[in-house]
Design a protein around this motif. Structure first.
Motif, short mmCIF file in Angstrom:
data_model
loop_
_atom_site.label_atom_id
_atom_site.label_comp_id
_atom_site.label_asym_id
_atom_site.label_seq_id
_atom_site.Cartn_x
_atom_site.Cartn_y
_atom_site.Cartn_z
N GLN A 46 0.83 -1.21 0.00
CA GLN A 46 0.00 0.00 0.00
C GLN A 46 0.87 1.26 0.00
O GLN A 46 0.59 2.23 -0.72
N ARG A 47 1.93 1.27 0.80
CA ARG A 47 2.82 2.44 0.85
C ARG A 47 3.50 2.67 -0.48
O ARG A 47 3.66 3.82 -0.92
N ILE A 48 3.91 1.59 -1.14
CA ILE A 48 4.57 1.73 -2.44
C ILE A 48 3.61 2.31 -3.47
O ILE A 48 3.96 3.24 -4.22
N SER A 49 2.39 1.78 -3.53
CA SER A 49 1.42 2.33 -4.47
C SER A 49 1.07 3.77 -4.14
O SER A 49 0.87 4.60 -5.03
N SER A 50 1.02 4.09 -2.85
CA SER A 50 0.69 5.46 -2.45
C SER A 50 1.77 6.44 -2.93
O SER A 50 1.45 7.48 -3.52
N ILE A 51 3.03 6.13 -2.68
CA ILE A 51 4.09 7.06 -3.06
C ILE A 51 4.22 7.13 -4.58
O ILE A 51 4.53 8.19 -5.14
N ASN A 52 3.93 6.02 -5.28
CA ASN A 52 3.99 6.06 -6.74
C ASN A 52 2.87 6.91 -7.32
O ASN A 52 3.05 7.58 -8.34
N SER A 53 1.71 6.89 -6.68
CA SER A 53 0.63 7.76 -7.16
C SER A 53 1.01 9.23 -6.99
O SER A 53 0.70 10.07 -7.85
N ILE A 54 1.70 9.55 -5.90
CA ILE A 54 2.15 10.93 -5.68
C ILE A 54 3.26 11.31 -6.64
O ILE A 54 3.38 12.48 -7.03
N SER A 55 4.07 10.34 -7.08
CA SER A 55 5.14 10.64 -8.03
C SER A 55 4.57 11.20 -9.33
O SER A 55 5.17 12.08 -9.96
N ALA A 56 3.42 10.68 -9.75
CA ALA A 56 2.79 11.19 -10.97
C ALA A 56 2.33 12.64 -10.79
O ALA A 56 2.44 13.46 -11.71
N ILE A 57 1.82 12.95 -9.60
CA ILE A 57 1.41 14.33 -9.32
C ILE A 57 2.63 15.24 -9.34
O ILE A 57 2.58 16.37 -9.86
N CYS A 58 3.74 14.77 -8.78
CA CYS A 58 4.96 15.57 -8.78
C CYS A 58 5.40 15.91 -10.20
O CYS A 58 5.79 17.05 -10.50
N GLU A 59 5.37 14.93 -11.08
CA GLU A 59 5.79 15.16 -12.47
C GLU A 59 4.89 16.18 -13.16
O GLU A 59 5.35 16.93 -14.04
N SER A 60 3.64 16.25 -12.77
CA SER A 60 2.70 17.18 -13.40
C SER A 60 2.76 18.58 -12.81
O SER A 60 2.37 19.55 -13.47
N THR A 61 3.25 18.69 -11.59
CA THR A 61 3.19 19.99 -10.90
C THR A 61 4.55 20.66 -10.71
O THR A 61 4.61 21.83 -10.34
N GLY A 62 5.65 19.91 -10.93
CA GLY A 62 6.97 20.49 -10.72
C GLY A 62 7.55 20.19 -9.35
O GLY A 62 8.65 20.65 -9.02
N ALA A 63 6.83 19.43 -8.54
CA ALA A 63 7.39 19.01 -7.25
C ALA A 63 8.38 17.87 -7.47
O ALA A 63 8.43 17.27 -8.54
N ILE A 82 9.58 14.20 -5.99
CA ILE A 82 9.08 13.14 -5.12
C ILE A 82 10.05 12.85 -3.98
O ILE A 82 9.62 12.48 -2.88
N SER A 83 11.35 13.02 -4.21
CA SER A 83 12.30 12.75 -3.13
C SER A 83 12.14 13.76 -2.00
O SER A 83 12.25 13.42 -0.81
N ASP A 84 11.85 15.03 -2.36
CA ASP A 84 11.60 16.04 -1.33
C ASP A 84 10.32 15.75 -0.56
O ASP A 84 10.27 15.85 0.67
N VAL A 85 9.28 15.38 -1.30
CA VAL A 85 8.00 15.09 -0.68
C VAL A 85 8.12 13.88 0.25
O VAL A 85 7.64 13.89 1.39
N ALA A 86 8.79 12.83 -0.22
CA ALA A 86 8.95 11.62 0.58
C ALA A 86 9.75 11.89 1.85
O ALA A 86 9.42 11.37 2.93
N GLU A 87 10.78 12.72 1.73
CA GLU A 87 11.59 13.05 2.91
C GLU A 87 10.76 13.81 3.94
O GLU A 87 10.82 13.51 5.15
#
Length: 471
Positions: free
Chosen positions: A237-254, A256-261
């Motif tokens: 579940q955690r892996i799928s959750s962070i991967n879903s956020i990675s797609a948002i990061c690519e679309s918004t300029g965030a 994912i490593s910063d968000v995950a930290e």
């Protein structure tokens, strides 16, 4: 009833049985441990004098095998004899997802568990403790118990001598491939489920040779079996959750490593399993979630089933999304293009390819017309060929003898390639000489880093276009 454990038998010489028994043999020199399997080639590999030919690659495993093999650790095919001599028997057999019949595609196939239980019932003597080590559905112990006592009852009815008795325990493994030896030697917890206190104590005493008492958790059988499924489901579940956020990061300029930290610094959440990537693989996560879905539907919990099924949907979507990004970045077509694949194992420090994200991504690229060159430092050619052929056939994807080539080093893989795709986080791929690589790739050259481990700044300085997950 008191149990004195002198001889242990483990049925199943795979990724769980082999390492688990090697650690027990190492920590308990006064106990003879015999690992048995019907696969003769696998047993031959475990007995190979060349430790680099062991059937499983796991850091530190070869050291334990060298230390204990043929002293108090044995690998054999004579299952009946090992059962006959054993005081305690671990069930570490394969439990794949059913392909046909009731529960096909979700429920676990317990044919090997049942077959092993019947062998134990037939060939064991005296008081035997049977320990479930494989990942099993809740209440499997009832099935094992009924099989074990059925033979005993038949002997009683025939007035034949019978001194057999059985206790069934659940002792699920909580191992991460690539670190399983350390996980076994320094576990977060050891879980023992059962209702025979003396049998529980006997297994506990084995672990007390190296595990602190406070780390040993004792429950009933059903809680133990469900805990294993739940632990794997939560990690997936955690892996799928962070991967879903990675797609948002690519679309918004965030990033994912910063968000995950930032998220991981919250002590209520923690930083483990917050690394974006191509999705989870391995033998357990998908299988265990499918089993939870099946159990939920069986008990009429449709909302629960739907929730867990979505974790798998996101995992599949992430892999498909990466394939589509590669096609898009390479001008919408992969025809007549060579793609170098770096890594085929589902994670670093293992040669296990079961449910590896690389399989689906490679299949998608082949379907788009790409020619693949594949390199993994530990996965052999035969395994890669078998995985890709099965994936293409099951998905009706056309392939030919030149659809992929397995290389034995990074530079052969990169030579004349249009792109490199990092799919496994091997340390070797984090330290690539991008100047040398840029000189042998076709231009314009691309790097698709699905693990976020490469130095994108150096790659860019050497005129390599780069895409990293979540950036």
């Amino acid at each position: 009833m008191n149990y004195k454990i002198k001889n242990i038998c483990c049925i199943g010489a795979g990724f769980v049985g082999g390492p688990s028994m090697a650690v027990i043999a190492s920590k308990c020199p006064n106990i003879n441990v015999t690992v048995v399997d019907i696969n003769e080639k696998r047993i031959e590999a475990w007995n190979d004098k060349n430790l680099s030919n062991l059937p499983i690659y796991e850091p530190g495993l070869d050291v334990l095998i060298k230390k204990c093999r043929d002293k108090n650790l044995f690998f054999k095919t004579n299952i009946e004899q090992a059962i006959f001599e054993a005081d305690m028997i671990f069930l570490s057999v394969n439990t794949p997802t059913k392909q046909t019949g009731v529960g096909a595609g979700q429920a676990l196939d317990l044919r090997w568990v049942e077959a092993s239980a019947r062998q134990i019932s037939k060939f064991s003597t005296g008081n035997t403790i049977v320990v479930e080590k494989s990942t099993l559905p809740v209440r499997t112990a009832e099935t094992v118990k009924s099989i074990l006592i059925s033979n005993k009852d038949s002997l009683d009815k025939k007035n034949m001598p019978n001194s057999k008795s059985f206790s069934v325990l659940s002792n699920p493994e909580f191992l991460a491939e690539g670190t399983s030896i350390n996980d076994l030697e320094n576990p977060d917890r050891v879980l023992i489920g059962g209702d025979d206190l003396k049998a529980i104590e006997a297994l506990e005493n084995i672990y007390l040779n190296w595990v602190e008492p406070q780390k040993i958790l004792k429950t009933n059988l059903w809680s133990s079996e469900l805990s294993k499924l739940t632990a794997n489901a939560f990690l997936a579940q955690r892996i799928s959750s962070i991967n879903s956020i990675s797609a948002i990061c690519e679309s918004t300029g965030a990033d994912i490593s910063d968000v995950a930290e930032a998220v991981g610094m919250d002590n209520r959440i923690g930083s483990n399993f917050l690394k974006a990537g191509p999705g989870f693989g391995g033998s357990c996560f998908k299988k265990d979630i499918l089993n939870l879905v099946y159990l939920s539907n069986y008990y009429g919990l449709e909302e629960v089933a739907s929730y867990w099924e979505k974790i798998l949907d996101i995992n599949n979507w992430q892999q498909k999304r990466i394939s589509e990004i590669i096609v898009h970045k390479l001008f919408g077509t992969l025809s007549n293009k060579c793609i170098g694949i770096l890594g085929f194992a589902f994670k670093a420090n293992t040669n296990d390819t079961r449910e590896s994200p690389a399989i689906n991504i490679c299949r998608d690229l082949i379907e788009e017309g790409a020619k693949l060159k594949i390199y993994d430092p530990k996965v052999n050619n035969l395994q890669i060929d078998m995985d890709l052929k099965n994936a293409c056939i099951s998905s009706n994807v056309e392939y030919s003898s030149d659809s992929w080539l397995v290389e034995d080093n990074l530079y052969k893989t990169a030579n004349n390639s249009d792109a490199l795709v990092v799919l496994t986080e091997w340390e070797e791929f984090a330290n690539i000489n991008w100047h040398e690589i840029s000189c042998i790739m076709r231009s314009p050259s691309w790097l698709f880093d699905t693990r976020g481990i490469t130095n994108k700044y150096i790659a860019k300085k050497n005129n390599i276009n780069i895409w990293q997950v979540g950036v």
